[in-house]
Design an enzyme around this catalytic site. Sequence first.
Site, mmCIF file in Angstrom:
data_model
loop_
_atom_site.group_PDB
_atom_site.id
_atom_site.type_symbol
_atom_site.label_atom_id
_atom_site.label_comp_id
_atom_site.label_asym_id
_atom_site.label_seq_id
_atom_site.Cartn_x
_atom_site.Cartn_y
_atom_site.Cartn_z
ATOM 1 N N GLU A 83 0.837 -1.144 0.067
ATOM 2 C CA GLU A 83 0.003 0.187 -0.109
ATOM 3 C C GLU A 83 0.950 1.336 -0.102
ATOM 4 O OE1 GLU A 83 -0.572 -2.457 1.859
ATOM 5 O OE2 GLU A 83 -2.785 -3.193 1.358
ATOM 6 N N HIS B 56 -10.916 -4.246 10.170
ATOM 7 C CA HIS B 56 -11.450 -4.104 8.848
ATOM 8 C C HIS B 56 -12.826 -3.480 8.894
ATOM 9 C CE1 HIS B 56 -8.290 -6.791 7.429
ATOM 10 N NE2 HIS B 56 -9.115 -7.012 6.213
HETATM 11 C C1 LIG Z 1 -2.240 -4.665 4.469
HETATM 12 C C2 LIG Z 1 -3.254 -5.362 3.873
HETATM 13 N N1 LIG Z 1 -3.526 -5.179 2.532
HETATM 14 C C3 LIG Z 1 -4.633 -5.941 1.851
HETATM 15 C C4 LIG Z 1 -5.211 -6.844 2.799
HETATM 16 C C5 LIG Z 1 -6.114 -7.874 1.989
HETATM 17 N N2 LIG Z 1 -5.835 -9.130 2.155
HETATM 18 C C6 LIG Z 1 -6.105 -10.029 2.722
HETATM 19 S S1 LIG Z 1 -5.429 -11.265 2.879
HETATM 20 C C7 LIG Z 1 -4.581 -10.803 1.330
HETATM 21 C C8 LIG Z 1 -3.942 -11.931 0.699
HETATM 22 C C9 LIG Z 1 -2.594 -12.444 1.381
HETATM 23 O O1 LIG Z 1 -1.660 -13.283 0.687
HETATM 24 P P1 LIG Z 1 -0.564 -14.100 1.304
HETATM 25 O O2 LIG Z 1 0.223 -13.019 2.083
HETATM 26 O O3 LIG Z 1 0.207 -14.966 0.436
HETATM 27 O O4 LIG Z 1 -1.480 -15.008 2.385
HETATM 28 P P2 LIG Z 1 -2.261 -16.026 1.851
HETATM 29 O O5 LIG Z 1 -3.759 -15.740 2.042
HETATM 30 O O6 LIG Z 1 -2.068 -16.799 0.676
HETATM 31 O O7 LIG Z 1 -2.197 -17.238 3.178
HETATM 32 C C10 LIG Z 1 -4.859 -9.780 0.985
HETATM 33 C C11 LIG Z 1 -4.265 -9.036 0.062
HETATM 34 C C12 LIG Z 1 -4.997 -7.077 4.100
HETATM 35 N N3 LIG Z 1 -5.703 -7.797 4.920
HETATM 36 N N4 LIG Z 1 -3.827 -6.228 4.601
#
Ligand SMILES: Cc1ncc(C[n+]2csc(CCOP(=O)(O)OP(=O)(O)O)c2C)c(N)n1
Lengths: 331, 328
Positions: free
Chosen positions: A60, A129
């Site tokens: 971000e 959230h």
């Molecule tokens: C700072 C932030 N940006 C975006 C999100 C929305 N979000 C939640 S999970 C996710 C993907 C995370 O991917 P990864 O770190 O690979 O973990 P996975 O879900 O694959 O276990 C996103 C973009 C968030 N919760 N926090």
Amino acid sequence: MREITLSKAVNEAIAEEMRRDGAVFLIGEDVAEAGTPFKVLSGLVEEFGTDRVIDTPISEPGFMGLAVGAALTGSRPIVDLMFGDFLFLIMDQLCNQAAKACYMSGGKLSVPLVVRTNLGATRRSAAQHSQSLQALVAHIPGLKVALPSSAYEAKGLMKTAIRDNNPVVIFEDKLMYNDKAPVPEEEYLIPFGQANILREGSDITLVATSSMVQVCQKAAEILAAEGISAEVIDPRTIVPLDEETILKSVRKTSRAIVVDEGHQSYGVTAEIASRISEKAFYHLDGPVIRMGAMDVPVPFSPALEDITVPAPEGVAENARRLIRGEMFHAA
Amino acid sequence: MERKTNSEDYLRMYTQMVRIRAFEDQANQLYLSAKMPGLTHMYSGEEAVAVGICTALTDADRITSTHRGHGHCVAKGADFRQMFCELLGKEEGYCRGKGGSMHIADQSHGNLGANAIVGGSMGIATGSALRAKLQDSDDVTVCFFGDGATAQGLWYEVMNMAALWHLPVIYACENNGYSEYTATEEIAAGSIVGRAEAFGIESFQVDGQDVLAVNELAERLVARCRKGEGPFFIELKTYRYHGHHVGDINRDYYRSKEEETIWKEKRDPIVNFGQWLAKQGVASDTELEKIRAEVKAEAEAAVEYALAASYPDVSEVSMHVYAPNDAA
Ligand SMILES: Cc1ncc(C[n+]2csc(CCOP(=O)(O)OP(=O)(O)O)c2C)c(N)n1
């Protein structure tokens, strides 16, 4: 008139502005094929391609910084910030960089960008959230802040935001994405700084933003059934704020309640209430009442979450007390 | 490879993986039957990562977890009842219903908590390791995060400090190939291990579906961390069986059914470890079947318990905003 969802209204606004101006582009997480988790932007990448609908890594502060740089040099980015809560991650780029560039350069630079994000609790999404952080950005000179309260508002305000030559933060109520409202087919814009009087009344003024507009509309109905006539005003933008419309109403009704989903303390309601108190003091029959979310992080449990946010009956009850002439303050 | 010779340890790891799967199956059912408030992110498929690592830790060792955190919580020793109570927002939940799935924490077993901000725990984990060093404690902190979280700048700041100051922290990147609805290749340039190596941090890649391989590496690195040889980085290749969250049902546009089937049928960490255990004569198929049945019954009972449990009293809403100060 046709009715469309808030989600569709935002989508249309962005598509129209992207067609109109090649300098506009979208940037954020899962905005392209996925069309965001709320599916608001579905279809845009098909029309505008991945050069103008850009999926980013989960960075971000990084993509906010890119947007500031692009805006300073001729683009008009729309930054998609998936949740309003993530504002805390981009604060430096937004508040130290974007907000101040015009002023610090003596007017030589401008940062025409939009941050589209959201607010609102009661979605069982817990403390990180569910926040409504509009007061935070409204505090920073150089930023404009829009709070659409329906599909119609969302479209008109988004188009104005995109054409504005300043950084604008626009908060959508994430519980409203599927709510429909009449939206004309023809193009329209809603100017910033012009409040909307949703319901005229003579006994009390209810000033409400975003998610709280519906709450106050319902409160006004409850009150109407009891013979109390409430005027409901939606400021639409809190920066700039249409003080005149609000003051005019309060001078007529002599009572006011200000409702916003940000926390009760140090919030948007405090600012609006104090302006009313300062500028319509001699017209008031009682204190201006502020109603916001409780001063607690948003709890997950449904048993707790719902009571943290103002509800129609609470607004109506405060209105009754004001009209009875009680001296009190909310929360 | 030096392996645990103790079949009890093997069976505990097997059981813990089965517990995670059973927990998630029940959580998914709660969502599908509209009995659970909100959404949740399933850990199914990634069990060997949490179990392999957490088995190498004691209760004094800390972990930080993610939005996909049920697996870490179970693997670190949490109790089903309190976990389900938390998922349902009940008073007896680990966080008295205030946190829910995305903030579940279990201090008694060293789980500092799940986190709904991607990458949000990287500072916390590194800070926990700094405290261990400052206070001459030999505990280790493991920071779990996804491949997507490697895009957060915070990680680079704290890795630099962890490396400069030799902090006892292990960064465990669960690379399940996706970050929400986007493939990792589309959002991560270059190499993931290379990111940690750039700070001079010893880095490893391991098959995250092989609980023994994960555990063997974790035991080694934890022991070295205790001797002041940290930090370390591990990339664990794994896969999530469900969508990004329980509501992500139609996902063909970013991930094919065939791919999902291959992982589930060929790479399942529980099935494969079970077969290995049987082949080694550690446990018969019947014994393993008995473990699975017992765990399932325990999970079902915990769900029943949590469904019947009470919500917190509304007076709790304004409790715990601030920690009390000690009386003078
Ligand atoms: C700072 C932030 N940006 C975006 C999100 C929305 N979000 C939640 S999970 C996710 C993907 C995370 O991917 P990864 O770190 O690979 O973990 P996975 O879900 O694959 O276990 C996103 C973009 C968030 N919760 N926090």
